[in-house]
Design a protein around this motif. Sequence first.
Motif, PDB file in Angstrom:
ATOM      1  N   LEU A   1      14.346   2.061  17.412  1.00 26.75           N
ATOM      2  CA  LEU A   1      13.010   1.788  16.881  1.00 26.75           C
ATOM      3  C   LEU A   1      12.841   2.357  15.475  1.00 26.75           C
ATOM      4  CD1 LEU A   1      10.838   2.448  20.059  1.00 26.75           C
ATOM      5  CD2 LEU A   1      11.394   0.245  19.044  1.00 26.75           C
ATOM      6  N   VAL A   2      13.443   3.528  15.238  1.00 27.88           N
ATOM      7  CA  VAL A   2      13.400   4.102  13.900  1.00 27.88           C
ATOM      8  C   VAL A   2      14.104   3.186  12.911  1.00 27.88           C
ATOM      9  CG1 VAL A   2      14.130   6.046  12.462  1.00 27.88           C
ATOM     10  CG2 VAL A   2      13.246   6.459  14.750  1.00 27.88           C
ATOM     11  N   ASP A   3      15.278   2.701  13.295  1.00 27.07           N
ATOM     12  CA  ASP A   3      16.030   1.791  12.414  1.00 27.07           C
ATOM     13  C   ASP A   3      15.239   0.512  12.160  1.00 27.07           C
ATOM     14  OD1 ASP A   3      18.098   3.608  12.307  1.00 27.07           O
ATOM     15  OD2 ASP A   3      19.258   2.653  13.908  1.00 27.07           O
ATOM     16  N   LEU A   4      14.595  -0.021  13.205  1.00 27.93           N
ATOM     17  CA  LEU A   4      13.807  -1.237  13.046  1.00 27.93           C
ATOM     18  C   LEU A   4      12.635  -1.008  12.095  1.00 27.93           C
ATOM     19  CD1 LEU A   4      13.181  -4.159  13.877  1.00 27.93           C
ATOM     20  CD2 LEU A   4      11.893  -3.233  15.822  1.00 27.93           C
TER      21      LEU A   4
ATOM     22  N   GLU B   1       0.838  -1.188   0.000  1.00 32.31           N
ATOM     23  CA  GLU B   1       0.000   0.000   0.000  1.00 32.31           C
ATOM     24  C   GLU B   1       0.878   1.245   0.000  1.00 32.31           C
ATOM     25  OE1 GLU B   1      -4.048  -1.436   2.237  1.00 32.31           O
ATOM     26  OE2 GLU B   1      -2.403  -0.660   3.441  1.00 32.31           O
ATOM     27  N   PRO B   2       0.286   2.454  -0.231  1.00 31.76           N
ATOM     28  CA  PRO B   2       1.074   3.686  -0.226  1.00 31.76           C
ATOM     29  C   PRO B   2       1.837   3.846   1.089  1.00 31.76           C
ATOM     30  CG  PRO B   2      -1.104   4.098  -1.086  1.00 31.76           C
ATOM     31  CD  PRO B   2      -1.115   2.686  -0.553  1.00 31.76           C
ATOM     32  N   PRO B   3       2.969   4.577   1.058  1.00 30.44           N
ATOM     33  CA  PRO B   3       3.789   4.722   2.269  1.00 30.44           C
ATOM     34  C   PRO B   3       2.978   5.188   3.465  1.00 30.44           C
ATOM     35  CG  PRO B   3       4.921   5.637   0.369  1.00 30.44           C
ATOM     36  CD  PRO B   3       3.539   5.277  -0.096  1.00 30.44           C
ATOM     37  N   LEU B   4       3.257   4.568   4.602  1.00 25.86           N
ATOM     38  CA  LEU B   4       2.561   4.905   5.835  1.00 25.86           C
ATOM     39  C   LEU B   4       3.364   5.924   6.623  1.00 25.86           C
ATOM     40  CD1 LEU B   4       1.818   1.222   6.809  1.00 25.86           C
ATOM     41  CD2 LEU B   4       0.179   2.830   5.843  1.00 25.86           C
ATOM     42  N   ARG B   5       2.692   6.566   7.568  1.00 23.10           N
ATOM     43  CA  ARG B   5       3.383   7.496   8.462  1.00 23.10           C
ATOM     44  C   ARG B   5       3.547   6.816   9.816  1.00 23.10           C
ATOM     45  NH1 ARG B   5       3.298  12.668   6.389  1.00 23.10           N
ATOM     46  NH2 ARG B   5       1.808  13.013   4.706  1.00 23.10           N
ATOM     47  N   THR B   6       4.758   6.730  10.293  1.00 25.56           N
ATOM     48  CA  THR B   6       4.976   6.269  11.653  1.00 25.56           C
ATOM     49  C   THR B   6       5.602   7.419  12.416  1.00 25.56           C
ATOM     50  OG1 THR B   6       7.169   5.399  11.163  1.00 25.56           O
ATOM     51  CG2 THR B   6       5.324   3.900  10.888  1.00 25.56           C
ATOM     52  N   ARG B   7       5.792   7.235  13.684  1.00 27.59           N
ATOM     53  CA  ARG B   7       6.356   8.331  14.471  1.00 27.59           C
ATOM     54  C   ARG B   7       7.242   7.778  15.558  1.00 27.59           C
ATOM     55  NH1 ARG B   7       5.446   7.658  20.090  1.00 27.59           N
ATOM     56  NH2 ARG B   7       3.365   6.846  20.410  1.00 27.59           N
TER      57      ARG B   7
ATOM     58  N   LEU C   1       9.548  -1.739   7.363  1.00 25.89           N
ATOM     59  CA  LEU C   1       8.626  -1.004   6.496  1.00 25.89           C
ATOM     60  C   LEU C   1       9.416  -0.066   5.588  1.00 25.89           C
ATOM     61  CD1 LEU C   1       6.023  -0.068   9.259  1.00 25.89           C
ATOM     62  CD2 LEU C   1       5.729  -1.825   7.510  1.00 25.89           C
ATOM     63  N   PRO C   2      10.194  -0.601   4.687  1.00 24.55           N
ATOM     64  CA  PRO C   2      11.011   0.252   3.821  1.00 24.55           C
ATOM     65  C   PRO C   2      10.139   1.206   2.999  1.00 24.55           C
ATOM     66  CG  PRO C   2      10.909  -1.988   2.976  1.00 24.55           C
ATOM     67  CD  PRO C   2      10.315  -2.033   4.339  1.00 24.55           C
ATOM     68  N   GLY C   3      10.591   2.439   2.918  1.00 24.94           N
ATOM     69  CA  GLY C   3       9.849   3.440   2.165  1.00 24.94           C
ATOM     70  C   GLY C   3       8.797   4.173   2.970  1.00 24.94           C
ATOM     71  N   THR C   4       8.576   3.740   4.212  1.00 24.73           N
ATOM     72  CA  THR C   4       7.590   4.405   5.056  1.00 24.73           C
ATOM     73  C   THR C   4       8.121   5.738   5.567  1.00 24.73           C
ATOM     74  OG1 THR C   4       6.663   2.302   5.774  1.00 24.73           O
ATOM     75  CG2 THR C   4       6.243   4.198   7.181  1.00 24.73           C
ATOM     76  N   MET C   5       7.278   6.758   5.521  1.00 22.54           N
ATOM     77  CA  MET C   5       7.664   8.051   6.082  1.00 22.54           C
ATOM     78  C   MET C   5       7.614   7.988   7.604  1.00 22.54           C
ATOM     79  SD  MET C   5       5.852  11.770   5.599  1.00 22.54           S
ATOM     80  CE  MET C   5       6.212  11.824   3.845  1.00 22.54           C
ATOM     81  N   GLN C   6       8.671   8.437   8.259  1.00 20.51           N
ATOM     82  CA  GLN C   6       8.713   8.491   9.714  1.00 20.51           C
ATOM     83  C   GLN C   6       8.853   9.942  10.169  1.00 20.51           C
ATOM     84  OE1 GLN C   6      10.500   5.210  11.991  1.00 20.51           O
ATOM     85  NE2 GLN C   6      11.706   4.792  10.164  1.00 20.51           N
ATOM     86  N   VAL C   7       8.140  10.252  11.229  1.00 20.91           N
ATOM     87  CA  VAL C   7       8.097  11.622  11.749  1.00 20.91           C
ATOM     88  C   VAL C   7       8.479  11.596  13.221  1.00 20.91           C
ATOM     89  CG1 VAL C   7       6.640  13.649  12.176  1.00 20.91           C
ATOM     90  CG2 VAL C   7       6.306  12.279  10.103  1.00 20.91           C
ATOM     91  N   GLY C   8       9.331  12.506  13.640  1.00 16.18           N
ATOM     92  CA  GLY C   8       9.743  12.605  15.040  1.00 16.18           C
ATOM     93  C   GLY C   8       8.980  13.700  15.762  1.00 16.18           C
ATOM     94  N   CYS C   9       8.502  13.391  16.964  1.00 17.96           N
ATOM     95  CA  CYS C   9       7.888  14.378  17.851  1.00 17.96           C
ATOM     96  C   CYS C   9       8.747  14.448  19.107  1.00 17.96           C
ATOM     97  CB  CYS C   9       6.458  13.977  18.206  1.00 17.96           C
ATOM     98  SG  CYS C   9       5.370  13.822  16.771  1.00 17.96           S
ATOM     99  N   PHE C  10       9.043  15.638  19.585  1.00 14.97           N
ATOM    100  CA  PHE C  10      10.147  15.811  20.527  1.00 14.97           C
ATOM    101  C   PHE C  10       9.697  16.344  21.887  1.00 14.97           C
ATOM    102  CE2 PHE C  10      11.745  16.412  16.185  1.00 14.97           C
ATOM    103  CZ  PHE C  10      12.586  15.321  16.130  1.00 14.97           C
TER     104      PHE C  10
END
Length: 314
Positions: A52-55, A5-11, A60-69
């Motif tokens: 966790l980001v590396d995992l 499916e289209p790239p997912l957003r994780t955080r 999930l290669p190609g998935t967009m990841q977003v950091g909240c700080f």
Amino acid sequence: FRLDEPPLRTRIASVMAGREFVRATLLDERTLGALRRLEPLAPIHQAINLELVDLASRLLPGTMQVGCFDTAFHAAQPEHARLYGLPHEMAEQGIVSYGFHGLSYSHIASELNNRYGAAAGGRTIVAHLGSGASLCAMKAGVSHATTMGFSTLDGLVMSTRCGAIDPGILLHLLQDRKLSSDELAELLYQRSGLLGVSGISGNMQTLLASKDPAAMRAVDLFIYRVGREIGSLAAAIGGLDTLVFTAGIGEHAPAIRQSICEAAGWLGVALDKELNAHGEEMVSAPDSLVDVLVIPADEERAVAAELLGFEGKD
């Protein structure tokens, strides 16, 4: 979901973002490199988050990841609240107070806005009291001062962390006791705080249930330091209209809330013992000059709100 499916957003919720990241940020090679360089400032949390980001990248290669700080909420503090009495070039190099637990405080600010409107409780001190503990002074939901600073060691006595300490003690331990930097870090992060003072446990529930005088010594120190810091933060924001308890101890230890409110009685804080014992949201007495609330921590909701805002910018 399916991987085709289209790239997912994780955080991720990262404890340390330095001065560069003050809002939800796309995690790419540049930002991840900057976050890895900040690992020494939050050794308990930062490395795990980045693992966790590396995992997620592998699974999930190609998935967009977003950091909240966790530090971002405090970025609006005035400069004088962030500076240390060190040569100014060190501040320019990033040795300043960042503050932590910002995702928790962001959630509380949102809840106060829902209750009070734009005033968000006015002059407010939020007590995030858990294994890690800090206080934040807000005006209308905006951070003005906090007890944690450059690292997660600062401020209150915590479960296993020392809290604020005379720097001369650290010099003594390094120069005279000949502790290595690793030994010092292990002492300050893992063997101090409630555990170190009591010699029994870093768990507040265990200490409250114990009849050992050493347990009460640790509890009394915790309450004293929280009460003292409430006075300091009240001075920083010119008074107190609202006091909020959150996180594990703040939500589930009525006896600790009562003792802290007694210590803050000079500010007009008065607790209703029955409401406090039953864990109601509003636990202040009718004649209290300060609203006292217990609001459950919900950092996940704060992260979700940031991600919605991030998506709105795309």
